[in-house]
Design an enzyme around this catalytic site. Structure first.
Site, short mmCIF file in Angstrom:
data_model
loop_
_atom_site.label_atom_id
_atom_site.label_comp_id
_atom_site.label_asym_id
_atom_site.label_seq_id
_atom_site.Cartn_x
_atom_site.Cartn_y
_atom_site.Cartn_z
N ARG A 180 0.86 -1.18 0.00
CA ARG A 180 0.00 0.00 0.00
C ARG A 180 0.90 1.24 0.00
O ARG A 180 2.07 1.17 0.37
CB ARG A 180 -0.91 0.02 1.23
CG ARG A 180 -1.88 -1.15 1.32
CD ARG A 180 -2.76 -1.03 2.55
NE ARG A 180 -3.75 -2.10 2.65
CZ ARG A 180 -3.57 -3.24 3.29
NH1 ARG A 180 -2.42 -3.46 3.92
NH2 ARG A 180 -4.53 -4.17 3.34
N LYS B 62 2.72 -2.35 11.41
CA LYS B 62 1.49 -1.60 11.63
C LYS B 62 0.83 -1.21 10.31
O LYS B 62 0.61 -0.03 10.01
CB LYS B 62 1.74 -0.34 12.47
CG LYS B 62 2.47 -0.61 13.78
CD LYS B 62 1.71 -1.58 14.67
CE LYS B 62 2.45 -1.84 15.97
NZ LYS B 62 1.79 -2.85 16.83
N HIS C 48 -2.53 3.01 -6.12
CA HIS C 48 -3.07 1.72 -5.66
C HIS C 48 -3.19 0.71 -6.80
O HIS C 48 -3.28 -0.49 -6.55
CB HIS C 48 -4.43 1.94 -4.99
CG HIS C 48 -4.77 0.90 -3.98
ND1 HIS C 48 -4.07 0.74 -2.80
CD2 HIS C 48 -5.73 -0.07 -3.97
CE1 HIS C 48 -4.59 -0.26 -2.10
NE2 HIS C 48 -5.60 -0.77 -2.79
N ARG D 183 -0.69 -2.11 -6.75
CA ARG D 183 -1.00 -3.21 -5.83
C ARG D 183 -2.01 -4.17 -6.48
O ARG D 183 -1.89 -5.38 -6.35
CB ARG D 183 -1.57 -2.62 -4.54
CG ARG D 183 -2.02 -3.64 -3.48
CD ARG D 183 -2.38 -2.88 -2.21
NE ARG D 183 -3.27 -3.61 -1.33
CZ ARG D 183 -2.88 -4.44 -0.37
NH1 ARG D 183 -1.59 -4.66 -0.18
NH2 ARG D 183 -3.76 -5.04 0.41
N HIS E 166 -5.02 -8.96 3.81
CA HIS E 166 -6.48 -8.95 3.84
C HIS E 166 -6.99 -9.79 5.02
O HIS E 166 -6.54 -10.92 5.21
CB HIS E 166 -7.05 -9.53 2.54
CG HIS E 166 -6.88 -8.63 1.37
ND1 HIS E 166 -6.99 -9.07 0.06
CD2 HIS E 166 -6.61 -7.30 1.28
CE1 HIS E 166 -6.79 -8.06 -0.77
NE2 HIS E 166 -6.56 -6.98 -0.05
N TYR F 252 -9.78 -10.54 -7.11
CA TYR F 252 -8.73 -10.53 -8.13
C TYR F 252 -8.86 -11.70 -9.11
O TYR F 252 -8.27 -11.68 -10.19
CB TYR F 252 -7.35 -10.51 -7.49
CG TYR F 252 -7.10 -9.21 -6.76
CD1 TYR F 252 -6.88 -8.03 -7.46
CD2 TYR F 252 -7.11 -9.16 -5.37
CE1 TYR F 252 -6.67 -6.84 -6.80
CE2 TYR F 252 -6.91 -7.96 -4.69
CZ TYR F 252 -6.69 -6.80 -5.42
OH TYR F 252 -6.50 -5.61 -4.78
#
Length: 216
Positions: free
Chosen positions: A68, A93, A160, A163, A186, A195
């Site tokens: 990300r 994190k 994004h 990704r 996820h 996807y």
């Protein structure tokens, strides 16, 4: 459809003075749109038209590791792990405040080392204008817009999308979807399953069961 629904609610509430009834009118659920992906050719052109080696490395890491934007911007030098014979990136994190590991491309590692030798970042792998501070989201976004225009890519591209490309292409290359779920961070496999709809896996892996018959 949503605009029509708003108009109908306004009609009942203001013209017919049926305010309570207007509140009972259900709004249609919006269907989530499938994420967009770039072709491998478009990705190559994007990388080739970056303004400098730093931006190129950042975009290639977003794609090759499925990061990300904020995960990339807050990568620290010690988060690149290769001394144990494995090629990994530690994400500290991430989404939902979770730690995880993702893959580091073996082909990209020599270029990453060359970038480090050339730029000598402090603390964060990709410093901003102030040494020891991460690059800003706005700066990275501007670099993406500039590279996209130079590459001649006419469709709208954001950070994004790299990704999304990682996830789609990884499935096409045979990655297990549970492995992909972990790498992407996820919580639900349903998020990863989307996807399958945008990759070529359903086509390349498809076959007719009749072709497997011993006799016909």
């Amino acid at each position: 459809m949503a605009d029509y629904q708003d108009l109908r609610s306004w009609f009942y509430e203001h013209l017919l003075q049926a305010k309570e009834f207007a509140r009972l009118i259900p709004y249609p659920k919006e269907k989530p749109s499938l994420p967009q992906v770039l072709s491998r050719d478009e990705l190559g052109r994007l990388f080739d038209h970056c303004g400098n080696k730093k931006h190129r490395m950042m975009f290639q890491l977003l794609y090759s590791s499925g990061l990300r934007r904020n995960e990339l911007l807050h990568l620290k030098i010690e988060d690149i792990i290769t001394d144990d014979g494995k090629y990994r990136i530690r994400i500290n994190k991430g989404m939902e405040d979770k730690d995880r590991y993702t893959v580091l491309s073996k082909k990209l590692l020599p270029k990453l080392r060359a970038y480090y030798q050339a730029y000598r970042p402090e603390k964060y792998l990709f410093n901003g204008r102030v040494p020891g501070q991460p690059m800003s989201s706005a700066g990275l976004r501007h670099a993406m817009i500039t590279a996209t225009k130079r590459a001649g890519i006419t469709r709208e591209v954001n950070l994004h999308i790299l990704r999304h490309c990682f996830a789609s292409h990884a499935l096409e290359e045979g990655m297990n979807i549970k492995t992909l779920q972990y790498l992407l961070g996820h919580s639900s496999i349903n998020t990863t399953m989307i996807y399958l709809h945008i990759s070529e896996v359903p086509l390349t892996k498809a076959f007719s069961p009749m072709d497997r018959w011993a006799k016909l």
